[in-house]
Design a protein around this motif. Sequence first.
Motif, PDB file in Angstrom:
ATOM      1  N   ALA A 148       1.024  -1.295  -0.056  1.00 48.91           N
ATOM      2  CA  ALA A 148       0.018   0.006  -0.170  1.00 48.91           C
ATOM      3  C   ALA A 148       0.943   1.176   0.137  1.00 48.91           C
ATOM      4  N   LEU A 149       2.019   1.203   0.837  1.00 51.98           N
ATOM      5  CA  LEU A 149       2.864   2.495   0.806  1.00 51.98           C
ATOM      6  C   LEU A 149       3.553   2.654  -0.656  1.00 51.98           C
ATOM      7  N   ARG A 150       3.702   1.443  -1.239  1.00 55.14           N
ATOM      8  CA  ARG A 150       4.384   1.642  -2.686  1.00 55.14           C
ATOM      9  C   ARG A 150       3.439   2.344  -3.598  1.00 55.14           C
ATOM     10  N   ASP A 151       2.135   1.869  -3.532  1.00 52.42           N
ATOM     11  CA  ASP A 151       1.362   2.168  -4.679  1.00 52.42           C
ATOM     12  C   ASP A 151       1.137   3.784  -4.219  1.00 52.42           C
ATOM     13  N   ASP A 152       1.379   4.401  -2.994  1.00 48.63           N
ATOM     14  CA  ASP A 152       0.921   5.838  -2.746  1.00 48.63           C
ATOM     15  C   ASP A 152       2.148   6.363  -3.072  1.00 48.63           C
ATOM     16  N   LEU A 153       3.167   5.933  -2.966  1.00 42.02           N
ATOM     17  CA  LEU A 153       4.852   6.662  -3.212  1.00 42.02           C
ATOM     18  C   LEU A 153       4.903   6.821  -4.658  1.00 42.02           C
ATOM     19  N   GLU A 154       4.634   5.717  -5.312  1.00 37.84           N
ATOM     20  CA  GLU A 154       4.797   5.620  -7.069  1.00 37.84           C
ATOM     21  C   GLU A 154       3.638   6.735  -7.559  1.00 37.84           C
ATOM     22  N   ARG A 155       2.481   6.736  -6.835  1.00 38.25           N
ATOM     23  CA  ARG A 155       1.478   7.802  -7.263  1.00 38.25           C
ATOM     24  C   ARG A 155       1.929   9.278  -7.091  1.00 38.25           C
ATOM     25  N   ARG A 156       2.663   9.541  -5.927  1.00 39.46           N
ATOM     26  CA  ARG A 156       3.201  10.926  -5.736  1.00 39.46           C
ATOM     27  C   ARG A 156       4.165  11.217  -6.546  1.00 39.46           C
ATOM     28  N   THR A 157       5.138  10.211  -6.825  1.00 37.41           N
ATOM     29  CA  THR A 157       6.434  10.465  -7.875  1.00 37.41           C
ATOM     30  C   THR A 157       5.956  10.828  -9.321  1.00 37.41           C
ATOM     31  N   ARG A 158       4.695  10.201  -9.731  1.00 38.72           N
ATOM     32  CA  ARG A 158       4.059  10.412 -10.931  1.00 38.72           C
ATOM     33  C   ARG A 158       3.561  12.082 -10.844  1.00 38.72           C
ATOM     34  N   ALA A 159       2.995  12.314  -9.754  1.00 39.90           N
ATOM     35  CA  ALA A 159       2.509  13.698  -9.666  1.00 39.90           C
ATOM     36  C   ALA A 159       3.521  14.570  -9.661  1.00 39.90           C
ATOM     37  N   ILE A 160       4.870  14.332  -9.033  1.00 45.19           N
ATOM     38  CA  ILE A 160       6.193  15.263  -9.145  1.00 45.19           C
ATOM     39  C   ILE A 160       6.337  15.153 -10.560  1.00 45.19           C
ATOM     40  N   ASP A 161       6.391  14.083 -11.523  1.00 40.57           N
ATOM     41  CA  ASP A 161       6.862  13.967 -12.665  1.00 40.57           C
ATOM     42  C   ASP A 161       5.917  15.092 -13.511  1.00 40.57           C
ATOM     43  N   GLU A 162       4.760  15.149 -13.125  1.00 36.58           N
ATOM     44  CA  GLU A 162       3.806  16.046 -14.096  1.00 36.58           C
ATOM     45  C   GLU A 162       4.167  17.583 -13.863  1.00 36.58           C
ATOM     46  N   HIS A 163       4.372  17.859 -12.685  1.00 36.63           N
ATOM     47  CA  HIS A 163       4.956  18.993 -12.269  1.00 36.63           C
ATOM     48  C   HIS A 163       6.020  19.468 -12.563  1.00 36.63           C
ATOM     49  N   MET A 211       4.531  20.581  -5.991  1.00 36.63           N
ATOM     50  CA  MET A 211       5.754  19.513  -6.235  1.00 36.63           C
ATOM     51  C   MET A 211       6.025  19.255  -4.631  1.00 36.63           C
ATOM     52  N   LYS A 212       6.273  20.495  -3.939  1.00 36.57           N
ATOM     53  CA  LYS A 212       7.072  20.312  -2.470  1.00 36.57           C
ATOM     54  C   LYS A 212       6.106  19.627  -1.770  1.00 36.57           C
ATOM     55  N   GLU A 213       4.696  19.963  -1.878  1.00 36.03           N
ATOM     56  CA  GLU A 213       3.513  19.368  -0.937  1.00 36.03           C
ATOM     57  C   GLU A 213       3.751  17.920  -1.242  1.00 36.03           C
ATOM     58  N   GLU A 214       3.741  17.285  -2.442  1.00 36.17           N
ATOM     59  CA  GLU A 214       4.022  15.881  -2.485  1.00 36.17           C
ATOM     60  C   GLU A 214       5.138  15.557  -1.902  1.00 36.17           C
ATOM     61  N   ILE A 215       6.289  16.165  -2.096  1.00 35.55           N
ATOM     62  CA  ILE A 215       7.573  15.622  -1.426  1.00 35.55           C
ATOM     63  C   ILE A 215       7.210  15.468   0.218  1.00 35.55           C
ATOM     64  N   GLU A 216       6.627  16.473   0.692  1.00 30.08           N
ATOM     65  CA  GLU A 216       6.240  16.268   2.048  1.00 30.08           C
ATOM     66  C   GLU A 216       5.460  15.181   2.664  1.00 30.08           C
ATOM     67  N   LYS A 217       4.603  14.872   1.837  1.00 31.76           N
ATOM     68  CA  LYS A 217       3.818  13.504   2.011  1.00 31.76           C
ATOM     69  C   LYS A 217       4.528  12.374   1.681  1.00 31.76           C
ATOM     70  N   ILE A 218       5.465  12.430   0.697  1.00 33.59           N
ATOM     71  CA  ILE A 218       6.375  11.203   0.605  1.00 33.59           C
ATOM     72  C   ILE A 218       7.470  11.265   1.884  1.00 33.59           C
ATOM     73  N   LYS A 219       7.772  12.285   2.541  1.00 31.67           N
ATOM     74  CA  LYS A 219       8.383  12.076   3.539  1.00 31.67           C
ATOM     75  C   LYS A 219       7.858  11.592   4.923  1.00 31.67           C
ATOM     76  N   GLU A 220       6.596  11.756   4.888  1.00 28.09           N
ATOM     77  CA  GLU A 220       5.792  11.180   6.105  1.00 28.09           C
ATOM     78  C   GLU A 220       5.596   9.715   5.683  1.00 28.09           C
ATOM     79  N   GLN A 221       5.488   9.352   4.660  1.00 28.03           N
ATOM     80  CA  GLN A 221       5.244   7.843   4.278  1.00 28.03           C
ATOM     81  C   GLN A 221       6.491   7.074   4.676  1.00 28.03           C
TER      82      GLN A 221
END
Length: 294
Positions: free
Chosen positions: A156-171, A279-289
């Motif tokens: 579940a963590l992996r799915d969330d992290l991959e989704r957030r890295t894709r969002a960073i890619d888009e930004h 992009m930094k908002e996604e990074i902060e969420k990645i840090k928490e995960q």
Amino acid sequence: MIRSMTGFGRGHASTEDASATVEIQSTNKRHLNIFVHLPDPLPEAESDVRMQMKEAFERGQFDVNVSAELKGADTLPVDVDADAAMHHKRRLEQLAAAAQIEAPIRIDHLLEFEDIFAGEEEREAAKIQRAWPAVTQALDAAIDDLQAMRREEGDALRDDLERRTRAIDEHLDAIEARAPARVEERQAQLRDRLGALLDDEHLDADRLETEMALLADKLDVTEECVRLHSHLKMFREALDADEPSGRKLKFITQEIHREANTIGAKADDETISREAVEMKEEIEKIKEQIRNVE
């Protein structure tokens, strides 16, 4: 494959001599901390429990609760050293034969020898020996159960992290698409301002070109974008690694955050600034995960 550091595992086992239940609760922790709670007569087995845990896990805090029960309510309150009893019986038989005494060896004869009764240490050691096979089987089962839960949470963590890295890619794609036009706009604004302040015949064309080149260099985020793409690639590779990668993911995330900060600082553009903030908002969420990744 990544694994979560939080979870719960339970195992039960039973042998001819004892039954045991082990429950393990794990939470996230930078290093490996193991707290073992053993009942009497098992405190001496704590080092063995720790060893099994260290072989199974890399990071996290673990509370291991063990309960064990010896079977056979009709056991004596003291343990008998069977080898010593047989030794004394044979000696008495030899003595009786030598003295030509035909009377049988009775239990009260053997009771004269105190060493046939195990001392406190020997009794405790015997209890541990009887209970340990059930405990180690229950511990193995609890570890397997906990690892299964940590893997499931890790998926579940992996799915969330991959989704957030894709969002960073888009930004990042949006920033790279906007960056060249932003530089051209700033250069045009600089040219217009200088042209309004100076007469055309007094305008130093070479100096103007130099200033525009300096401005372009100041605003250029190409290097940061290239490094950010590289960091995102390494992040995904760490997600696929077989070994625990929590520490590596934490380091890479710090580098990703560094590049995103630099892009935001050099932005001087509403669109790029907005993309950098998101992009930094996604990074902060990645840090928490990743705090919960082994």
